[in-house]
Design an enzyme around this catalytic site. Structure first.
Site, PDB file in Angstrom:
ATOM      1  N   SER A 169       0.901  -1.015  -0.096  1.00 44.24           N
ATOM      2  CA  SER A 169       0.018   0.039  -0.001  1.00 44.24           C
ATOM      3  C   SER A 169       0.717   1.176  -0.018  1.00 44.24           C
ATOM      4  O   SER A 169       0.109   2.333   0.047  1.00 44.24           O
ATOM      5  CB  SER A 169      -0.812  -0.122   1.367  1.00 44.24           C
ATOM      6  OG  SER A 169      -1.888  -0.873   0.878  1.00 44.24           O
ATOM      7  N   LYS A 176       0.110   3.706  -2.654  1.00 44.40           N
ATOM      8  CA  LYS A 176      -1.083   4.622  -2.866  1.00 44.40           C
ATOM      9  C   LYS A 176      -0.608   6.015  -2.537  1.00 44.40           C
ATOM     10  O   LYS A 176      -1.536   7.126  -2.839  1.00 44.40           O
ATOM     11  CB  LYS A 176      -1.669   4.341  -1.235  1.00 44.40           C
ATOM     12  CG  LYS A 176      -2.775   2.984  -1.339  1.00 44.40           C
ATOM     13  CD  LYS A 176      -3.637   3.005  -0.230  1.00 44.40           C
ATOM     14  CE  LYS A 176      -4.773   1.816  -0.413  1.00 44.40           C
ATOM     15  NZ  LYS A 176      -4.204   0.658  -0.312  1.00 44.40           N
ATOM     16  N   SER A 185      -6.064   3.064   4.884  1.00 46.15           N
ATOM     17  CA  SER A 185      -5.318   2.283   3.683  1.00 46.15           C
ATOM     18  C   SER A 185      -6.615   1.563   3.109  1.00 46.15           C
ATOM     19  O   SER A 185      -6.431   0.367   2.438  1.00 46.15           O
ATOM     20  CB  SER A 185      -4.182   1.111   3.958  1.00 46.15           C
ATOM     21  OG  SER A 185      -3.414   1.246   2.941  1.00 46.15           O
TER      22      SER A 185
END
Length: 402
Positions: free
Chosen positions: A78, A81, A136
């Protein structure tokens, strides 16, 4: 909408292709392509670093103070992101609203990290970004991607921005960082994404938010906390003094990943740590140790490399490193073929044009509007064909960090 000549189109297409930037040099400097620890004076560096790759850099100067396999291509989880936020964050007003439907959430696979969006509820863009940065949430990422014209379009724009940032170790397959064959990045590239993002007041504010109340329907809310344990101080991790973010991650293949930023005595350092040997808190412990070194002995260390500037802001083009990496061109192409996000052709060139124009708009906005405010933005909702994530990963056996 800006009008572009055929010559401009060809120019931006060239920027998107790493081969067109080849000058025979390594992004950030030759030492960053070498194996082993790179530091002017390695004495005093933490002795128990187990990460497969790591990097320490000065946010303001861009100087890389120390690194280990900075360009090694690994699954990012993640932390990717950050690039998603760099790409989409400036496109919508905080107050714009979106009502989630069952169909919107149908393509999110079981096992995703979620903030808990519910069909029928209406969320502001600010709340969706809180879901991305604090929890997240792949569900929040998915909705913002739909607002941006769809997952495939957003992936194409993320690829174009990565090319502009000269993050040439990175190959994007999904918006959220899930494990896909060929989805790769590096400690160097993730640090570029963090540095680029922290120049934006909204990005900085979101990633520094420790907790928020999130809609649960009606007038009810529930509390969400930031999964960055060096910021929130949860699960046995002591909050790091001066911590301002940025993003942590976890998947089965990537292990634990983290890019963090902290400020001390007016100086901000960036640290990226990828896949320590042990899980749970090791990624935070090793990050804290590297920050301590950077603020201490590293403060007078000669740089071993540099974080490059975006091409759209005058950065000098350079070729991708020849450092060893996981994955190959063949596996990357195979991943593209399976997901339908392969060769972009003319559409990809137009996306690069849009990314270039978007970068210019963000720079203009930064100069015209005070911190935390925005000028007029047109919201365009486009429901195109959506892609399906085919290989969900199980949740972290410890409290999730993705």
């Amino acid at each position: 909408m800006h009008a572009f000549s055929r010559r401009s189109l060809l120019s931006f297409t060239a920027l998107a292709a790493p081969a067109a930037a080849a000058t025979g040099t390594v992004i950030g400097g030759a030492r960053l392509a070498r194996d082993g620890v790179q530091a002017a004076v390695p004495t005093g560096l933490p002795k128990k670093l187990t990460a497969r790759a790591w990097l320490v850099a000065d946010h303001d100067t861009g100087e890389v103070l120390a690194s280990y396999r900075a360009h090694r291509r690994l699954a990012p989880a993640s932390t990717l992101k950050m690039l998603f936020a760099d790409t989409v964050l400036g496109k919508f007003e905080r107050t714009e609203r979106y009502t989630v439907t069952d169909a919107d959430l149908a393509d999110i696979p079981a096992g995703s990290s979620l903030v808990g969006l519910r069909p029928g509820l209406t969320y502001t863009v600010e709340q969706l970004w809180q879901g991305v940065f604090l929890r997240s949430g792949n569900d929040a990422v998915h909705i913002l991607a739909l607002m941006n014209g769809g997952v495939a379009r957003t992936v194409a724009e993320m690829r174009a921005l990565a090319a502009d940032l000269q993050a040439l170790d990175t190959h994007v397959v999904s918006c959220d960082g899930y494990d896909h064959t060929g989805q790769l990045s590096s400690a160097y590239d993730l640090t570029l994404f963090a540095r680029h993002g922290l120049r934006d007041a909204d990005f900085r504010a979101y990633c520094a938010t420790k907790a928020a109340d999130f809609p649960a329907g009606g007038r009810k809310t529930f509390r969400i906390e930031n999964t960055d344990r060096l910021l929130s101080g949860t699960y046995g991790v002591t909050p790091y003094p001066g911590m301002i973010g940025v993003k942590n991650g976890y998947t089965t293949h990537a292990g634990n990943t983290f890019t963090g930023a902290a400020t001390r005595d007016g100086r901000t350092l960036l640290v990226t740590v990828l896949h320590p040997e042990s899980g749970n808190n090791a990624v935070y412990e090793e990050t804290a140790d590297l920050l301590d070194w950077g603020f201490g002995r590293g403060s007078s260390a000669a740089p071993v490399g540099r974080l490059v500037e975006p091409l759209s802001e005058g950065g000098t083009p350079a070729s991708p490193s020849a450092a060893p990496h996981a994955g190959s061109a063949a596996t990357t192409e195979a991943a593209d073929s399976r997901t339908g996000w392969g060769a972009l052709g003319a559409a990809g060139a137009l996306t690069v044009l849009a990314a270039g124009a978007f970068t210019a708009r963000r720079k203009l906005r930064a100069g015209q509007h005070p911190e935390g405010t925005r000028g007029p933005v047109t919201l365009r909702l486009r429901r195109g064909a959506r892609e399906t994530t085919t290989n969900p990963q199980p949740r972290d056996p410890a409290p999730p960090t993705r």
